[in-house]
Write an enzyme that holds these catalytic residues in place. Structure first.
Site, PDB file in Angstrom:
ATOM      1  N   ASP A  39       0.951  -1.299   0.059  1.00  0.00           N
ATOM      2  CA  ASP A  39      -0.186  -0.124  -0.079  1.00  0.00           C
ATOM      3  C   ASP A  39       0.756   1.282   0.028  1.00  0.00           C
ATOM      4  OD1 ASP A  39      -2.454   1.392   0.000  1.00  0.00           O
ATOM      5  OD2 ASP A  39      -3.251   0.436   1.843  1.00  0.00           O
TER       6      ASP A  39
ATOM      7  N   ASP B 220     -10.383   1.766  -3.935  1.00  0.00           N
ATOM      8  CA  ASP B 220     -10.860   1.601  -2.416  1.00  0.00           C
ATOM      9  C   ASP B 220     -12.108   1.716  -2.456  1.00  0.00           C
ATOM     10  OD1 ASP B 220      -8.468   1.196  -1.019  1.00  0.00           O
ATOM     11  OD2 ASP B 220      -8.439   3.219  -0.175  1.00  0.00           O
TER      12      ASP B 220
END
Length: 742
Positions: free
Chosen positions: A478, A548
C-alpha cells in the site's frame, strides 16, 4: 520488421498490420511521416513531407523560405530553432543556453529488445517476437549523444519507445525536459480520451474534441495519481468501441508524468508523454547516461475495444512477468473492511475458517498487525508483529492459516512512517522534508526518502527478515499519501530536481530485490486504492487494487475505464459487505459477485455475518471463478454497454479460440415494463453453434446471430409484473454463459 532506405534515409517499422515511418531531414533532425494501418514496405514516402512558405515564420537556413521546424512534422523536437511548440527535450549547459540541435549519426537494428536499467519495460522471450531500431543523434556543440529506441512487436500492433542521453563532454549538463515519446500527426481531427477522477472514483472515461491549443493530463504528486492515469487516446469522430480508428499512448512509469496533445495553427497534432518536466531537472555528469521510461503507442482500426485488446495482450504477456504471470490467481479474502484495526488472533482464525468453508484459498491480514498500530497515528515503519494481538507473531498466525489449507498474505506500507514509531525515532532524517519548512502529513504519516539507498536498505532488511521466517505467499503493498515538500537531505542543491524520479527508482529497486529473493511471492500493488494503478507497477506486481471503492455500481465505471489500458488479470475486484462502506448503497450479493468476477477475484467482508442463503451464493461465486479464472485472465475482453452513457453496463470475456464466453449485464436502476433488448456480442465464431444460458433463459444460436442480431436479454422489468424476487429491482445483474455445442 524494420526496413531502411539508406539512400533516402527513411526507416519503416512494420509487422504486416501497422506501419511506422520516420526519416532524416536535410538538417539532420528526425522527421515523422506516418503511423497507422500497414503500408507497402517497398514504398518511397518522402513525398509525404509537406512544407511551403508561410508568413510570420522563422526559417532554418538563410535564403530558404520553405524549411522551418514549425511546419515540419518531427519525431523528437527541440525548442528555439524555428519551432515554437512544446519540445520533447530541453538541455541546459553551464553557459545557461537551452538551444539544442541534434544531427543524425547512424542506426542499428537488433532482434528483440533491450531491458531498461532500473526501469520497468516490455520485454521479449525470443528475438523473433520484436525488432528494435536504435537511431543515434548528436549535439556536437554540447557533445551530447541522444539514442532513440523504437521496438515494433510481431504479435501486437504497437511500438515501444524510449530515449537515452549520454554526456560525452567535459562539463555537466542539465536535462530540464526528457519526454519518452513525441509524435507529430498530420491532422488533429480527433477526440482525446483520458482516464481521470479522484480517490474512490478513479479512471472515469473523459472524452473531448481536440481544438487549437493544449490538452493535457498530468501528475505532480510523486505518484501517477488517482486524479489522472498516464494514458491518452485519440479517436476519430465516428470511432466506437467496435469500429473506427483509435491510437493509444501509455507510459510505463509510476511517478510524475505528463501526457499532452497540442494542436497548432495548421491543424497538426503533437502528442507527447513522459516524465512531467515540472519539478524535474537531472544533472548529467560527464560520461553519465539518463534513460527515459518506456512509452507504448498502439494503433487500432477496430475501435476502442481493438485498442484495448492490443494493450491487454502486450501488458498481460510481455510486461507482467515471473512466477504469477501465467498462473491462476487465488481467490482471496481481506479482513480490512470487516475489522479495520480492531482484531485479535482468535477473530482472524474464525474469519479464515469460514472463508475456507466457502472455498477461498488465500487469507490476507491487512493494516494493524505490527508495532503499536491500533490506529493510523502510530506504528508505520516498525514491521514487527504486535504480540498483544498475535501472540505467536506473524510466523505463528501464518502456520495456523496454512494448517487450515489456505495460503497467508500480509499488508505492508513500506514507503511510509509515523512519527510515533521506533523507526522514526531512530531515523528522523529518513523522511522527505524541506529544511526550514513545515512537513505536511497525509493520514498522519510521512514519506520515507526512497531516493536514498540506505533508506531502502533499512526497509528491505525488515521485510526480508519477516518474509524469510513466516509462510507468506502474498503481500498487499500500500501507499496512502503523495509526496509534499519534496527535498532530500542526501543530495546537493543542484540535484534536488532529481528526487521525484529517484524516489520512484527506489520503489522499483525494493520491488526488484524482493522478487529476486522470493520469486513465488504474489505482490498486489495498492495506493490508497487506485492512486498508483499504472503500467510501471504491473512489471513488479501482476495485480493491483483497482480502487478503495468496492461498491459494485461504482465499480462498473471504475473497471470499465481501467479496461481501456489494463487487462482483467491485473484488476483486483472484491465482493464487499452491503450496505457498502464507501457509499452506503445496498446491492444484492449476486450483483456484487458478477461485477467482481471480471478481475482478480476476492472478498472484503466477514462471511460469518451472512445468512445461509448468502453463504451458498458465495460458494457458487467461488466455484464459478475457479472454473472460469483462466478465461478471465487470458481471454479477450470487450466493452459492450457503457455505464457512462446509460442505465446498463455490459461486458464480455471470450476465450481466444472463440469457443467459450460469458457476458455480464448490469441494470443500474429498475424500470417498469421496459423494452425488449438484444446485445450484439463480439469475438465468437460465425459458423459455430452456441448454447446460451442464464438464470432465466436457455437457447441455442449460431455465432453470426449472436454477433449481428444479438444476445436476447432476459430483463424481468420487460413486460413482467413487478416482482423483486425475479429481479425487478434496482442494481440487478445477470451473467450469461455462452458455450460451443460440440
Amino acid at each position: 520488421m524494420v526496413t531502411v532506405n539508406d539512400k533516402e534515409k527513411v526507416f519503416h517499422l512494420h509487422n504486416g498490420r501497422i506501419s511506422y515511418l520516420l526519416y532524416v531531414m536535410e538538417s539532420g533532425q528526425l522527421g515523422h511521416l506516418y503511423f497507422g494501418k500497414a503500408l507497402n514496405s517497398a514504398g518511397s514516402y518522402l513525398h509525404m513531407v509537406e512544407k511551403a512558405y508561410r508568413p510570420m515564420t522563422t526559417y532554418i537556413n538563410e535564403g530558404d523560405l520553405t524549411t522551418s521546424y514549425e511546419q515540419l512534422r518531427q519525431e523528437y523536437p527541440c525548442y528555439g530553432t524555428s519551432d515554437y511548440r512544446y519540445p520533447a527535450m530541453e538541455v541546459q549547459g553551464s553557459d545557461g543556453s537551452r538551444i539544442c540541435k541534434l544531427e543524425y549519426q547512424g542506426y542499428e537494428i537488433m532482434e528483440g529488445k533491450k531491458a531498461l536499467p532500473g526501469l520497468p519495460a516490455t520485454y521479449t522471450e525470443d528475438g523473433a517476437e520484436a525488432a528494435t531500431l536504435e537511431i543515434r543523434m548528436k549535439d556536437g556543440w554540447r557533445n551530447l549523444e541522444v539514442v532513440f529506441s523504437y521496438t515494433i512487436f510481431r504479435d501486437v500492433d504497437g511500438v515501444a519507445r524510449s530515449v537515452r542521453f549520454v554526456n560525452h563532454g567535459k562539463e555537466a549538463l542539465w536535462l530540464n525536459r526528457a519526454m519518452s515519446l513525441s509524435i507529430d500527426m498530420p491532422d488533429a481531427d480527433y477526440y482525446g480520451v483520458q482516464l481521470s477522477g479522484a480517490w474512490a472514483r478513479e479512471r472515469y472515461v473523459k472524452t473531448r474534441e481536440l481544438t487549437p491549443g493544449v490538452t493535457a493530463v498530468s501528475s505532480m504528486r510523486g505518484n501517477s495519481s488517482h486524479q489522472h492515469n498516464p494514458f491518452l487516446a485519440l479517436k476519430r469522430k465516428n470511432t466506437t468501441e467496435r469500429s473506427g480508428e483509435a491510437i493509444g499512448f501509455s507510459l510505463i512509469y509510476s511517478g510524475n508524468f505528463l501526457a499532452q496533445a497540442e494542436v497548432d495553427n495548421y491543424n497538426v497534432l503533437r502528442v507527447m508523454i513522459g516524465i512531467n518536466p515540472f519539478g524535474f531537472q537531472w544533472k548529467l555528469e560527464p560520461d553519465a547516461a539518463f534513460v527515459t521510461p518506456e512509452a507504448v503507442m498502439v494503433y487500432s482500426g477496430d475501435g476502442l475495444n481493438g485498442m484495448s485488446g492490443q494493450f491487454h495482450r502486450l501488458y498481460r504477456n510481455r510486461l507482467a512477468r515471473g512466477y504469477w504471470r501465467d498462473r491462476e490467481r487465488p481467490v482471496l479474502i481481506n479482513n480490512w473492511e470487516a475489522t479495520q484495526f480492531d482484531f485479535v488472533e482468535e477473530d482472524i482464525l474464525k474469519f479464515a475458517k469460514k472463508a475456507k468453508e466457502c472455498g477461498i484459498e488465500l487469507f490476507v491480514l491487512d493494516d494493524g498487525w505490527f508495532g503499536k498500530r491500533n490506529d493510523d497515528r502510530r506504528g508505520l515503519g516498525d514491521w514487527k508483529a504486535n504480540t498483544d494481538k498475535l501472540p505467536g507473531g506473524i510466523e505463528g498466525l501464518a502456520e495456523k492459516i496454512e494448517a487450515l489449507g489456505m495460503k497467508f498474505g500480509l499488508w505492508f506500507e513500506p514507503e511510509m512512517v509515523n512519527k510515533d514509531s521506533d523507526f522514526y525515532r531512530s531515523h528522523p532524517d529518513y523522511v522527505i522534508a524541506t529544511p526550514g519548512r513545515n512537513m505536511s502529513h497525509g493520514r498522519n504519516q510521512y514519506v520515507l526518502d526512497f531516493s536514498r539507498k540506505e533508506v531502502v536498505d533499512a526497509i528491505y532488511v525488515q521485510m526480508h527478515e519477516l518474509l524469510s521466517k513466516a509462510k507468506i505467499s502474498y503481500i498487499k503493498w500500500d501507499m496512502n499519501r503523495s509526496i509534499s515538500e519534496c527535498y532530500s537531505a542526501a543530495y546537493p542543491a543542484d540535484r534536488q530536481g532529481e528526487i521525484f524520479h529517484r524516489y520512484i527508482l527506489g520503489v522499483y529497486d525494493l520491488h526488484e530485490r524482493l522478487i529476486h529473493d522470493f520469486p513465488e511471492l504474489l505482490i498486489e500493488s495498492c495506493s490508497s486504492g487506485g492512486g498508483r494503478f499504472d503500467a510501471g507497477m504491473l512489471y513488479y506486481a501482476p495485480q493491483g487494487w483497482t480502487s478503495d471503492d468496492s461498491d459494485a455500481i461504482e465499480r462498473l465505471k471504475i473497471q470499465y475505464g481501467t479496461s481501456y489500458v489494463y487487462p482483467l488479470s491485473c484488476m483486483g475486484a472484491h465482493v464487499s459487505a452491503s450496505p457498502n462502506e464507501q457509499v452506503g448503497r445496498a446491492t444484492p450479493i449476486g450483483t456484487r459477485g458478477n461485477v467482481a468476477l471480471t478481475g482478480a477475484f476476492g472478498y472484503e467482508m466477514d462471511l460469518n455475518k451472512l445468512s445461509g442463503e448468502e453463504i451458498e451464493e458465495v460458494k457458487e461465486q467461488v466455484a464459478f471463478y475457479k472454473e472460469y479464472r483462466s478465461l478471465i485472465a487470458k481471454g479477450d475482453f470487450y466493452r459492450l454497454l457503457s455505464p457512462f452513457e446509460g442505465n446498463f453496463a455490459a461486458w464480455e470475456v471470450v476465450r481466444q479460440d472463440g469457443r467459450q464466453a460469458f457476458v455480464t449485464v448490469t441494470r443500474i436502476l429498475s424500470e417498469t415494463n421496459g423494452p425488449y433488448r438484444r446485445l450484439p456480442l463480439c469475438g465468437l465464431s460465425e459458423e459455430r453453434k452456441y448454447h446460451v444460458e442464464s438464470r432465466y433463459l436457455s437457447y441455442d444460436a449460431y455465432g453470426d446471430e449472436l454477433m449481428q442480431y444479438g444476445l436476447i436479454l432476459e430483463d424481468k422489468s420487460s413486460g413482467s409484473p413487478t416482482d423483486a424476487s425475479a429481479g425487478c429491482r434496482d442494481f440487478m445483474s445477470l451473467m450469461y454463459k455462452v458455450s460451443v455445442i460440440e
